[in-house]
Design a protein around this motif. Structure first.
Motif, mmCIF file in Angstrom:
data_model
loop_
_atom_site.group_PDB
_atom_site.id
_atom_site.type_symbol
_atom_site.label_atom_id
_atom_site.label_comp_id
_atom_site.label_asym_id
_atom_site.label_seq_id
_atom_site.Cartn_x
_atom_site.Cartn_y
_atom_site.Cartn_z
ATOM 1 N N ILE A 1 0.832 -1.203 0.000
ATOM 2 C CA ILE A 1 0.000 0.000 0.000
ATOM 3 C C ILE A 1 0.867 1.253 0.000
ATOM 4 N N PHE A 2 1.857 1.289 0.875
ATOM 5 C CA PHE A 2 2.750 2.450 0.934
ATOM 6 C C PHE A 2 3.569 2.576 -0.349
ATOM 7 N N GLY A 3 4.004 1.441 -0.883
ATOM 8 C CA GLY A 3 4.759 1.475 -2.134
ATOM 9 C C GLY A 3 3.924 1.991 -3.289
ATOM 10 N N ALA A 4 2.652 1.559 -3.354
ATOM 11 C CA ALA A 4 1.758 2.017 -4.417
ATOM 12 C C ALA A 4 1.507 3.518 -4.308
ATOM 13 N N ARG A 5 1.354 3.998 -3.075
ATOM 14 C CA ARG A 5 1.184 5.435 -2.881
ATOM 15 C C ARG A 5 2.380 6.199 -3.451
ATOM 16 N N PHE A 6 3.569 5.726 -3.137
ATOM 17 C CA PHE A 6 4.773 6.416 -3.598
ATOM 18 C C PHE A 6 4.845 6.444 -5.120
ATOM 19 N N VAL A 7 4.634 5.301 -5.758
ATOM 20 C CA VAL A 7 4.766 5.204 -7.207
ATOM 21 C C VAL A 7 3.769 6.131 -7.912
ATOM 22 N N VAL A 8 2.509 6.064 -7.500
ATOM 23 C CA VAL A 8 1.464 6.854 -8.155
ATOM 24 C C VAL A 8 1.670 8.347 -7.906
ATOM 25 N N GLN A 9 1.883 8.708 -6.646
ATOM 26 C CA GLN A 9 1.984 10.125 -6.314
ATOM 27 C C GLN A 9 3.292 10.738 -6.820
ATOM 28 N N ARG A 10 4.334 9.944 -6.869
ATOM 29 C CA ARG A 10 5.588 10.440 -7.437
ATOM 30 C C ARG A 10 5.418 10.724 -8.928
ATOM 31 N N TYR A 11 4.683 9.872 -9.607
ATOM 32 C CA TYR A 11 4.412 10.084 -11.041
ATOM 33 C C TYR A 11 3.633 11.387 -11.247
ATOM 34 N N LEU A 12 2.594 11.584 -10.434
ATOM 35 C CA LEU A 12 1.786 12.797 -10.551
ATOM 36 C C LEU A 12 2.583 14.036 -10.165
ATOM 37 N N TYR A 13 3.494 13.878 -9.216
ATOM 38 C CA TYR A 13 4.359 14.995 -8.813
ATOM 39 C C TYR A 13 5.248 15.420 -9.979
ATOM 40 N N GLU A 14 5.852 14.446 -10.637
ATOM 41 C CA GLU A 14 6.722 14.746 -11.772
ATOM 42 C C GLU A 14 5.934 15.360 -12.932
ATOM 43 N N ALA A 15 4.654 14.982 -13.031
ATOM 44 C CA ALA A 15 3.797 15.520 -14.089
ATOM 45 C C ALA A 15 3.198 16.871 -13.706
ATOM 46 N N ASP A 16 3.477 17.330 -12.477
ATOM 47 C CA ASP A 16 2.984 18.618 -11.985
ATOM 48 C C ASP A 16 1.456 18.680 -11.965
ATOM 49 N N GLU A 17 0.830 17.575 -11.619
ATOM 50 C CA GLU A 17 -0.629 17.500 -11.545
ATOM 51 C C GLU A 17 -1.081 17.684 -10.097
ATOM 52 N N VAL A 18 -1.207 18.939 -9.679
ATOM 53 C CA VAL A 18 -1.515 19.237 -8.280
ATOM 54 C C VAL A 18 -2.901 18.725 -7.882
ATOM 55 N N GLY A 19 -3.894 18.969 -8.749
ATOM 56 C CA GLY A 19 -5.247 18.501 -8.442
ATOM 57 C C GLY A 19 -5.315 16.991 -8.328
ATOM 58 N N SER A 20 -4.660 16.301 -9.255
ATOM 59 C CA SER A 20 -4.645 14.835 -9.214
ATOM 60 C C SER A 20 -3.860 14.317 -8.014
ATOM 61 N N LEU A 21 -2.839 15.064 -7.620
ATOM 62 C CA LEU A 21 -2.065 14.699 -6.431
ATOM 63 C C LEU A 21 -2.956 14.734 -5.192
ATOM 64 N N GLY A 22 -3.753 15.788 -5.084
ATOM 65 C CA GLY A 22 -4.662 15.894 -3.948
ATOM 66 C C GLY A 22 -5.665 14.761 -3.930
#
Length: 228
Positions: A167-188
């Motif tokens: 679960i923690f690993g999945a959070r990191f992978v997904v949110q890190r991807y969105l962070y790199e894509a600069d998707e603030v709304g999707s990050l939230g």
């Protein structure tokens, strides 16, 4: 003189289950309870909405102000102080980083790297044969570490700990991807969707492991043998 041992009655077993349930509920209360889970999501929602409408500075002010208001409300009601102050501290640090860098996406930076740290920690605990799911659950419910004396119990908690690591690993992978894509709304959205809902699923697995362990320890005579 030989002491006669009487078998447990249904009333005794029910009393023990009730005691266990109370200990588990107490552990949830210390984490802030169901209301605390909702409160923790509100500053994130405020940040994302305000950032989209009025920009970064307003978003930071809105999230911190809401966190302060929630903490004050909980303290006024004489609720648990730990989640109130912990939530306020977390929001303040996240907002401070975002303010310093001038980037809205950095509001989520601590959570992203915290997820990676959590995944590594849970996985390492399994490799070290001290699965954190078992350590944390039995510490919170006051059952000590007698469960480690049984291989099957450790296996149950290994499974639960690996689920939490995933679960923690999945959070990191997904949110890190969105962070790199600069998707603030999707990050939230990802922070909320992959936060307590997934954690609740993980806790169900931990509860399953705890029940299986309790039955196993009782069957082999270790359930009430004391604490190591």
């Amino acid at each position: 003189m030989k002491t006669t041992t009487f078998p447990e009655t249904a009333t005794d077993m029910q009393a023990k289950r009730t005691t266990d349930d109370r200990k588990q509920a107490s552990a949830l209360d210390r984490a802030g309870g169901t209301k605390g889970l909702v409160y923790s999501a509100l500053p994130v929602v405020a940040f994302v909405v305000a950032n989209n409408v009025r920009g970064l500075k307003v978003a930071i002010i809105a999230s911190v102000a809401l966190a302060v208001g929630i903490a004050a409300e909980r303290l006024t009601r004489k609720e648990s102080i730990q989640p109130a102050l912990g939530g306020l501290f977390g929001v303040a640090i996240a907002a401070g980083i975002s303010w310093y860098t001038g980037s809205a996406k950095d509001y989520f930076l601590i959570g992203i790297w915290g997820s990676l740290a959590g995944a590594v920690l849970f996985l390492a605990s399994v490799l070290a044969r001290w699965p954190l799911a078992g350590v944390l659950w039995n510490s919170a419910t006051g059952k000590g570490s007698i469960w480690r004396a049984d291989r099957h119990s450790r296996l149950y908690y290994d499974v639960a700990t690996l689920v939490l690591a995933f679960i923690f690993g999945a959070r990191f992978v997904v949110q890190r991807y969105l962070y790199e894509a600069d998707e603030v709304g999707s990050l939230g959205f990802a922070k909320l969707a992959m936060g307590y809902p997934l954690l609740a699923l993980g806790l169900l697995v931990v509860a399953w492991a705890a029940r299986c362990s309790d039955k196993r320890l009782k069957a082999v005579g270790l359930r009430h043998a004391g604490r190591s």
